[in-house]
Write a protein that holds these residues in place. Sequence first.
Motif, short mmCIF file in Angstrom:
data_model
loop_
_atom_site.label_atom_id
_atom_site.label_comp_id
_atom_site.label_asym_id
_atom_site.label_seq_id
_atom_site.Cartn_x
_atom_site.Cartn_y
_atom_site.Cartn_z
N SER A 190 61.95 92.16 28.57
CA SER A 190 63.08 93.07 28.82
C SER A 190 64.28 92.34 29.41
O SER A 190 65.41 92.81 29.29
CB SER A 190 62.66 94.21 29.75
OG SER A 190 62.55 93.77 31.09
N LEU A 191 64.04 91.19 30.03
CA LEU A 191 65.14 90.43 30.63
C LEU A 191 65.95 89.66 29.59
O LEU A 191 67.07 89.24 29.87
CB LEU A 191 64.59 89.44 31.68
CG LEU A 191 63.92 90.09 32.88
CD1 LEU A 191 63.31 89.01 33.77
CD2 LEU A 191 64.89 90.96 33.65
N GLY A 192 65.40 89.47 28.41
CA GLY A 192 66.11 88.77 27.35
C GLY A 192 66.05 87.26 27.48
O GLY A 192 65.39 86.72 28.36
N ARG A 193 66.79 86.60 26.59
CA ARG A 193 66.75 85.13 26.52
C ARG A 193 67.30 84.46 27.76
O ARG A 193 66.93 83.34 28.08
CB ARG A 193 67.51 84.65 25.29
CG ARG A 193 66.90 85.18 24.00
CD ARG A 193 67.59 84.63 22.81
NE ARG A 193 66.90 83.38 22.50
CZ ARG A 193 67.40 82.43 21.76
NH1 ARG A 193 68.60 82.55 21.25
NH2 ARG A 193 66.72 81.34 21.52
N GLN A 194 68.19 85.14 28.46
CA GLN A 194 68.78 84.54 29.65
C GLN A 194 68.23 85.17 30.93
O GLN A 194 68.86 85.13 31.98
CB GLN A 194 70.30 84.64 29.60
CG GLN A 194 70.86 83.76 28.49
CD GLN A 194 72.34 83.53 28.66
OE1 GLN A 194 72.90 83.66 29.74
NE2 GLN A 194 72.99 83.18 27.57
N GLY A 195 67.05 85.70 30.82
CA GLY A 195 66.39 86.27 31.98
C GLY A 195 65.70 85.21 32.81
O GLY A 195 65.29 84.16 32.30
N ARG A 217 69.04 88.33 35.49
CA ARG A 217 69.58 88.07 34.15
C ARG A 217 70.87 87.31 34.33
O ARG A 217 71.73 87.72 35.10
CB ARG A 217 69.86 89.38 33.42
CG ARG A 217 68.61 90.09 32.95
CD ARG A 217 68.91 91.29 32.13
NE ARG A 217 69.74 90.92 30.98
CZ ARG A 217 70.28 91.79 30.15
NH1 ARG A 217 70.11 93.08 30.35
NH2 ARG A 217 70.99 91.38 29.14
N ASP A 230 73.02 86.90 32.02
CA ASP A 230 74.02 87.48 31.13
C ASP A 230 74.25 88.98 31.38
O ASP A 230 74.77 89.68 30.52
CB ASP A 230 73.64 87.26 29.67
CG ASP A 230 72.30 87.90 29.31
OD1 ASP A 230 71.57 88.34 30.21
OD2 ASP A 230 71.99 87.96 28.11
N SER A 244 73.12 92.70 34.07
CA SER A 244 72.43 93.34 35.18
C SER A 244 71.00 93.72 34.80
O SER A 244 70.67 93.83 33.62
CB SER A 244 73.17 94.61 35.58
OG SER A 244 74.47 94.30 36.02
N LEU A 245 70.20 93.94 35.81
CA LEU A 245 68.81 94.36 35.60
C LEU A 245 68.71 95.85 35.27
O LEU A 245 67.73 96.28 34.69
CB LEU A 245 67.97 94.07 36.84
CG LEU A 245 67.82 92.60 37.24
CD1 LEU A 245 67.06 92.49 38.54
CD2 LEU A 245 67.12 91.83 36.14
N CYS A 278 72.11 93.12 40.34
CA CYS A 278 72.43 91.77 39.87
C CYS A 278 71.17 90.91 39.82
O CYS A 278 70.92 90.22 38.85
CB CYS A 278 73.43 91.09 40.79
SG CYS A 278 74.99 91.93 40.98
N HIS A 279 70.44 90.91 40.92
CA HIS A 279 69.21 90.12 41.00
C HIS A 279 68.35 90.60 42.16
O HIS A 279 68.83 91.31 43.04
CB HIS A 279 69.52 88.63 41.16
CG HIS A 279 70.12 88.29 42.49
ND1 HIS A 279 71.46 88.32 42.73
CD2 HIS A 279 69.53 87.96 43.68
CE1 HIS A 279 71.69 88.01 43.99
NE2 HIS A 279 70.54 87.80 44.59
#
Length: 136
Positions: free
Chosen positions: A26-31, A47, A49, A51-52, A127-128
């Motif tokens: 779910s976080l994607g490639r830049q997670g 992430r 790229d 927000s969560l 954000c994180h």
Amino acid sequence: DSRRSISSARALAVETARARIALGRSLGRQGVFELDARTGTARVVARLDGSLTNPSTEPPTTVALGYVRDHLAALGLTTDDLRTLTLASDRVDDDGVHHLAWTQSAKGIQAFDNGLKASVTAVMTICHMRRCTRFR
């Protein structure tokens, strides 16, 4: 019967592994999803790229803890762990980002270097998150 506890432990391990795979995807490639080797809990969830979470009208603490509740298994936490958290600070920077920090305690004793940190933007997106730890 000792076989029940082994079976339960395996089921829990499978549930946690599935939850971590799902969160990672779910976080994607830049997670970024890093685990703490000592505790087995999440050290960083972010992430690069985006927000969560989606924007929300809820308060920052509700947004952050809601995300944690939605991902307990992946983060290596339980609902009991949430009961050990106390909001220690809510600092708002010039951009309106809330930098939240919870400490963790057990039997009235505050843990060193355990707790939860989250940054929630002005539109209430996370954000994180850092140091989602628990007592072991």
